[in-house]
Design an enzyme around this catalytic site. Structure first.
Site, mmCIF file in Angstrom:
data_model
loop_
_atom_site.group_PDB
_atom_site.id
_atom_site.type_symbol
_atom_site.label_atom_id
_atom_site.label_comp_id
_atom_site.label_asym_id
_atom_site.label_seq_id
_atom_site.Cartn_x
_atom_site.Cartn_y
_atom_site.Cartn_z
ATOM 1 N N GLU A 29 0.853 -1.191 0.000
ATOM 2 C CA GLU A 29 0.000 0.000 0.000
ATOM 3 C C GLU A 29 0.894 1.247 0.000
ATOM 4 O OE1 GLU A 29 -2.255 -1.015 3.490
ATOM 5 O OE2 GLU A 29 -2.954 -2.826 2.470
ATOM 6 N N GLU A 60 -4.905 -6.659 2.344
ATOM 7 C CA GLU A 60 -3.674 -7.370 2.706
ATOM 8 C C GLU A 60 -3.699 -8.840 2.306
ATOM 9 O OE1 GLU A 60 -5.131 -5.090 4.552
ATOM 10 O OE2 GLU A 60 -3.583 -3.632 5.039
ATOM 11 N N GLN A 82 1.602 -2.459 5.765
ATOM 12 C CA GLN A 82 1.889 -1.113 6.270
ATOM 13 C C GLN A 82 2.224 -1.077 7.763
ATOM 14 O OE1 GLN A 82 -0.946 2.281 5.552
ATOM 15 N NE2 GLN A 82 0.381 2.466 3.766
ATOM 16 N N PHE A 83 1.532 -1.873 8.560
ATOM 17 C CA PHE A 83 1.847 -2.042 9.988
ATOM 18 C C PHE A 83 1.505 -3.482 10.354
ATOM 19 C CE2 PHE A 83 1.309 2.522 9.798
ATOM 20 C CZ PHE A 83 2.267 3.003 10.686
ATOM 21 N N PRO A 89 -5.380 -10.009 8.269
ATOM 22 C CA PRO A 89 -6.030 -10.587 7.079
ATOM 23 C C PRO A 89 -5.106 -11.497 6.257
ATOM 24 C CG PRO A 89 -6.429 -8.220 7.223
ATOM 25 C CD PRO A 89 -5.397 -8.543 8.255
ATOM 26 N N HIS A 129 -1.153 -0.108 15.414
ATOM 27 C CA HIS A 129 0.117 0.377 14.860
ATOM 28 C C HIS A 129 1.308 0.025 15.746
ATOM 29 C CE1 HIS A 129 -2.850 2.647 12.623
ATOM 30 N NE2 HIS A 129 -1.925 3.027 11.766
HETATM 31 C C1 LIG Z 1 -6.691 -2.946 6.802
HETATM 32 C C2 LIG Z 1 -5.875 -1.684 6.813
HETATM 33 N N1 LIG Z 1 -4.715 -1.617 6.128
HETATM 34 C C3 LIG Z 1 -3.965 -0.495 6.128
HETATM 35 C C4 LIG Z 1 -4.383 0.610 6.810
HETATM 36 C C5 LIG Z 1 -3.496 1.854 6.873
HETATM 37 N N2 LIG Z 1 -4.097 2.993 6.171
HETATM 38 C C6 LIG Z 1 -4.670 4.017 6.856
HETATM 39 S S1 LIG Z 1 -5.253 5.209 5.850
HETATM 40 C C7 LIG Z 1 -4.706 4.404 4.492
HETATM 41 C C8 LIG Z 1 -4.899 4.992 3.132
HETATM 42 C C9 LIG Z 1 -6.339 5.197 2.833
HETATM 43 O O1 LIG Z 1 -6.481 5.691 1.526
HETATM 44 P P1 LIG Z 1 -7.894 5.971 0.928
HETATM 45 O O2 LIG Z 1 -8.791 4.786 1.122
HETATM 46 O O3 LIG Z 1 -7.687 6.410 -0.476
HETATM 47 O O4 LIG Z 1 -8.483 7.123 1.813
HETATM 48 P P2 LIG Z 1 -7.944 8.597 2.042
HETATM 49 O O5 LIG Z 1 -7.034 8.509 3.250
HETATM 50 O O6 LIG Z 1 -7.248 9.052 0.815
HETATM 51 O O7 LIG Z 1 -9.179 9.378 2.384
HETATM 52 C C10 LIG Z 1 -4.085 3.195 4.820
HETATM 53 C C11 LIG Z 1 -3.474 2.254 3.848
HETATM 54 C C12 LIG Z 1 -5.600 0.511 7.512
HETATM 55 N N3 LIG Z 1 -6.086 1.532 8.226
HETATM 56 N N4 LIG Z 1 -6.317 -0.624 7.510
#
Ligand SMILES: Cc1ncc(C[n+]2csc(CCOP(=O)(O)OP(=O)(O)O)c2C)c(N)n1
Length: 329
Positions: A29, A60, A82-83, A89, A129
């Site tokens: 990601e 994931e 990412q963490f 998953p 995290h």
């Molecule tokens: C299952 C999971 N994987 C990774 C994350 C880490 N994470 C937090 S915000 C984000 C990006 C989100 O992007 P988007 O859906 O485009 O929303 P935006 O922040 O741009 O509004 C990620 C990967 C998470 N919260 N949950």
């Protein structure tokens, strides 16, 4: 030589891996265009193109599921989660398929991939995290679990993970991503997975630790010196959790007669529990005190304000060293 922190050592190692092994592909990601949430993959897409370093959806299980097909067919995926708290998953793919492919196919196929994830607390982060679930991954046969503590080890162990014929979980302590720098060689080198590292030699007590707690243990030893205590510590950085360096630990305990295991992961069913059980089996008659541990508590990692109570602080390590040395049978 270059002076690098742990994140820079990762980027440098991934760069060398992609340069040397044409089958290495890196994704996760935001790992492509942006270079990952911690910037570990920065510049790789620009250098090696979108086919070899790319962004993945927030899914994931799919990241690792697709890696299974790639790995069996000759690619070497290096997947960034990412963490660690978002790794749950992937467990279905990891435990059901990745770890078993060699056994299931009677050695005809292996599933060689590297799954990198930031682990652990100490950065005052929000829920999911700060996980430290290395014991859970190590408990599942078929996976290697590596946790480096220095830039030199990060580079050498990551390149060894890339070369491994079997899947490796590469857990990166977030707290020390940028905590310090180290002079490391420019050239490609690997370090053996499964070998611990003797940070310092000593005769009074063995401390076994890994990841971010290596530095905490060093500070505890310094603190005792400052107090004028002449305590000689054999400090072992495990570096690999599975398979771990039993020989180094047992040899050390035979010399010192005392053992403390330090990690931030929760106490019950932990790496400390396994190390202590093994020492009891193999070197019980050498012990001058019960084996001890400084670990997280059996709770979900607290939010930022309570986090430091959960982490094995320098002070807790100091207290435990004194306790173990004062013990009389
Ligand atoms: C299952 C999971 N994987 C990774 C994350 C880490 N994470 C937090 S915000 C984000 C990006 C989100 O992007 P988007 O859906 O485009 O929303 P935006 O922040 O741009 O509004 C990620 C990967 C998470 N919260 N949950």
């Amino acid at each position: 030589m270059a002076v690098l922190n742990n994140i820079q050592a990762l980027t440098h190692a991934l760069d060398l891996a992609m340069e040397k092994h044409q089958n290495v592909i890196v994704y996760g990601e935001d790992a492509g265009y942006e270079g990952g949430v911690f910037r570990a993959t920065v510049g790789l897409q620009q250098k090696y193109g979108e086919e070899r370093c790319f962004d993945a959806p927030i899914a994931e299980a799919t990241l690792v599921g697709t890696a299974v097909g790639m790995a069996i067919n000759g690619l070497k995926p290096v997947v960034e989660i990412q963490f660690e708290g978002f790794s749950y998953p992937i467990i279905q793919q990891l435990f059901t398929h990745v770890a078993r492919m060699r056994n299931r196919s009677r050695g005809r196929f292996t599933c060689p991939m590297v799954i990198r994830m930031p682990m652990g607390g100490g950065i005052r982060a929000l829920e999911h995290h700060s996980e430290a679930m290395e014991a859970m991954f190590a408990h599942n046969p078929g996976l290697k679990v590596v946790i480096p503590s220095t830039p030199f080890d990060t580079k050498g162990l990551l390149l060894a993970a890339v070369e491994s014929p079997d899947p490796v979980l590469f857990l990166e302590p977030t707290k020390i991503y940028r905590a310090f720098k180290q002079d490391i060689p420019d050239e490609y080198y690997t370090l053996p997975i499964g070998e611990g590292y003797k940070v310092q030699e000593g005769t009074d007590v063995t401390i076994v630790t890994y990841g971010a707690q290596v530095g905490d243990c060093e500070k505890a030893i310094e603190h005792l010196k400052g107090e004028g205590k002449n305590i000689s510590v054999d400090l072992i950085d495990l570096r690999t959790i599975q398979p771990w360096d039993r020989e180094m630990v047992i040899e050390s305990v035979k010399k010192t007669g005392r053992l403390i295991v330090v990690h931030e992961a929760v106490r019950s069913f932990s790496v400390a529990a396994e190390v202590i059980a093994t020492v009891n089996e193999k070197s019980f008659e050498y012990l001058k005190a019960p084996c001890a541990r400084v670990t997280g508590y059996d709770i979900i990692v607290p939010f930022d304000r309570g986090e430091h109570f959960h982490q094995p602080s320098v002070q807790k390590i100091v207290v435990k060293i004194k306790e173990v040395l004062d013990y009389q049978f």
